[in-house]
Design a protein around this motif. Structure first.
Motif, PDB file in Angstrom:
ATOM      1  N   MET A 149       0.837  -1.204   0.000  1.00 53.49           N
ATOM      2  CA  MET A 149       0.000   0.000   0.000  1.00 53.49           C
ATOM      3  C   MET A 149       0.867   1.248   0.000  1.00 53.49           C
ATOM      4  SD  MET A 149      -2.874  -1.347   2.745  1.00 53.49           S
ATOM      5  CE  MET A 149      -4.037  -0.011   2.495  1.00 53.49           C
ATOM      6  N   GLY A 150       1.859   1.261  -0.896  1.00 53.27           N
ATOM      7  CA  GLY A 150       2.801   2.370  -0.902  1.00 53.27           C
ATOM      8  C   GLY A 150       2.233   3.680  -1.396  1.00 53.27           C
ATOM      9  N   ASP A 151       1.105   3.645  -2.107  1.00 50.50           N
ATOM     10  CA  ASP A 151       0.548   4.867  -2.683  1.00 50.50           C
ATOM     11  C   ASP A 151      -0.389   5.609  -1.739  1.00 50.50           C
ATOM     12  OD1 ASP A 151       1.935   4.372  -5.006  1.00 50.50           O
ATOM     13  OD2 ASP A 151       0.256   3.340  -5.973  1.00 50.50           O
ATOM     14  N   TRP A 160       4.359   2.281  10.474  1.00 48.07           N
ATOM     15  CA  TRP A 160       3.751   3.113   9.434  1.00 48.07           C
ATOM     16  C   TRP A 160       4.625   3.071   8.200  1.00 48.07           C
ATOM     17  CZ3 TRP A 160       3.784   8.717  11.923  1.00 48.07           C
ATOM     18  CH2 TRP A 160       5.076   9.026  12.366  1.00 48.07           C
ATOM     19  N   ASN A 161       3.985   3.251   7.039  1.00 51.37           N
ATOM     20  CA  ASN A 161       4.764   3.233   5.815  1.00 51.37           C
ATOM     21  C   ASN A 161       5.390   4.613   5.595  1.00 51.37           C
ATOM     22  OD1 ASN A 161       2.601   4.754   4.860  1.00 51.37           O
ATOM     23  ND2 ASN A 161       2.062   3.357   3.205  1.00 51.37           N
ATOM     24  N   PRO A 162       6.350   4.730   4.670  1.00 57.05           N
ATOM     25  CA  PRO A 162       7.032   6.013   4.480  1.00 57.05           C
ATOM     26  C   PRO A 162       6.091   7.175   4.173  1.00 57.05           C
ATOM     27  CG  PRO A 162       8.262   4.272   3.402  1.00 57.05           C
ATOM     28  CD  PRO A 162       6.970   3.651   3.856  1.00 57.05           C
ATOM     29  N   ALA A 217       9.297  11.727  -0.060  1.00 47.63           N
ATOM     30  CA  ALA A 217       9.612  10.682   0.921  1.00 47.63           C
ATOM     31  C   ALA A 217      10.544   9.642   0.322  1.00 47.63           C
ATOM     32  CB  ALA A 217       8.322  10.024   1.410  1.00 47.63           C
ATOM     33  N   GLU A 218      10.333   9.312  -0.959  1.00 53.70           N
ATOM     34  CA  GLU A 218      11.194   8.326  -1.624  1.00 53.70           C
ATOM     35  C   GLU A 218      12.616   8.862  -1.761  1.00 53.70           C
ATOM     36  OE1 GLU A 218      11.282   5.717  -5.776  1.00 53.70           O
ATOM     37  OE2 GLU A 218       9.481   6.835  -5.186  1.00 53.70           O
ATOM     38  N   GLU A 219      12.743  10.154  -2.073  1.00 53.63           N
ATOM     39  CA  GLU A 219      14.067  10.751  -2.174  1.00 53.63           C
ATOM     40  C   GLU A 219      14.790  10.699  -0.833  1.00 53.63           C
ATOM     41  OE1 GLU A 219      13.771  14.690  -3.654  1.00 53.63           O
ATOM     42  OE2 GLU A 219      12.933  14.097  -5.599  1.00 53.63           O
ATOM     43  N   ARG A 220      14.076  11.009   0.241  1.00 55.32           N
ATOM     44  CA  ARG A 220      14.694  10.964   1.567  1.00 55.32           C
ATOM     45  C   ARG A 220      15.125   9.545   1.923  1.00 55.32           C
ATOM     46  NH1 ARG A 220      10.663  14.878   2.853  1.00 55.32           N
ATOM     47  NH2 ARG A 220       9.255  13.223   3.514  1.00 55.32           N
TER      48      ARG A 220
END
Length: 253
Positions: A86-88, A103-105, A242-245
């Motif tokens: 459920m990454g989106d 919790w997810n990113p 968040a993905e960049e971090r």
């Protein structure tokens, strides 16, 4: 019901005044469903308030054996896989007292704002953490919702020291929490509309839904947006940030 005297309420419920007084004092462990149903009708309680009345009248039945709730130490593997898929959307695994267990990113990017080390308790943060308070445009509505939900949890787990400690801390440290707690309202916040002003992406409206699991002390909280809305665009941007971090964190480690 406002203005209803004890004698009148006892008569409407079909019990004696002395028996009703015992119920008020928490001495009605063997009270029947019929009496509780009659009281609920007399007080014009909704389904949530009716369930809360049962929990108050039978505290040793609302948690098995009257025991405190147990701690979930590790998420089931299937739940971990579900959260990973459920990454989106922001998703959290939470306890009944709003301890974030995982919790997810994207959920961290929305609610964590990168200033927490570890996993927070969301109720504590809503009242005691200024960045979290500033995040919620509808903070007053959110605050009332979480307090009403916490009252239900406290009735379900009357012997749980962690619940009492959380309530005690908030009563001592937040006058606003104390005022809402004294209101004695009860409600679950399974569905809620969070109106946010995020410091990175601005306005964000997230629709909250709670998914119950087979483990009674564990639930998934999922946040969605309207398709093709400004909130959907903002959430995608926040996900990219968040993905960049996360990529930078992995590269450093």
């Amino acid at each position: 019901m406002p203005g209803l005297r004890r004698e009148e309420l006892a008569q409407l419920a079909g019990v004696s005044v002395s028996y009703y007084a015992r119920l008020e004092q928490g001495l009605g462990q063997n009270v029947s469903d019929a009496v509780l149903d009659s009281l609920a009708r007399a007080l014009r309680l909704d389904d949530t308030e009716h369930a809360h009345l049962v929990a108050l009248a039978r505290p040793n039945r609302s948690a098995p054996g009257g025991r405190a709730r147990r701690t979930v130490r590790q998420l089931p593997a299937g739940l971990q896989r579900l959260m990973a898929m459920m990454g989106d959307v922001p998703v959290m695994a939470m306890s009944p007292t709003s301890d974030v267990l995982a919790w997810n990113p994207l959920a961290r990017a929305v609610f964590g704002q990168q200033h927490w080390d570890g996993l927070p308790n969301m109720t504590r943060m809503i009242f005691l953490d200024p960045p979290t308070r500033a995040l919620f445009v509808n903070w007053e509505v959110k605050a009332r919702s979480v307090v009403s939900n916490l009252r239900m949890v406290a009735a379900r787990f009357p012997s749980d020291g962690r619940v009492r400690a959380l309530v005690g801390e908030l009563l001592a440290d937040s006058g606003e929490f104390a005022a809402l707690w004294e209101d004695h309202s009860v409600a679950n916040c399974d569905s809620f509309t969070n109106v946010l002003d995020h410091p990175q992406v601005g306005g964000l409206t997230l629709y909250q839904e709670v998914l119950r699991t087979e483990e009674p002390e564990l639930m998934l909280v999922v946040f969605t947006v309207e398709p093709d809305s400004p909130s959907a665009t903002a959430l995608r941007l926040l996900g990219a940030l968040a993905e960049e971090r996360e990529d930078r964190r992995v590269a450093v480690s």
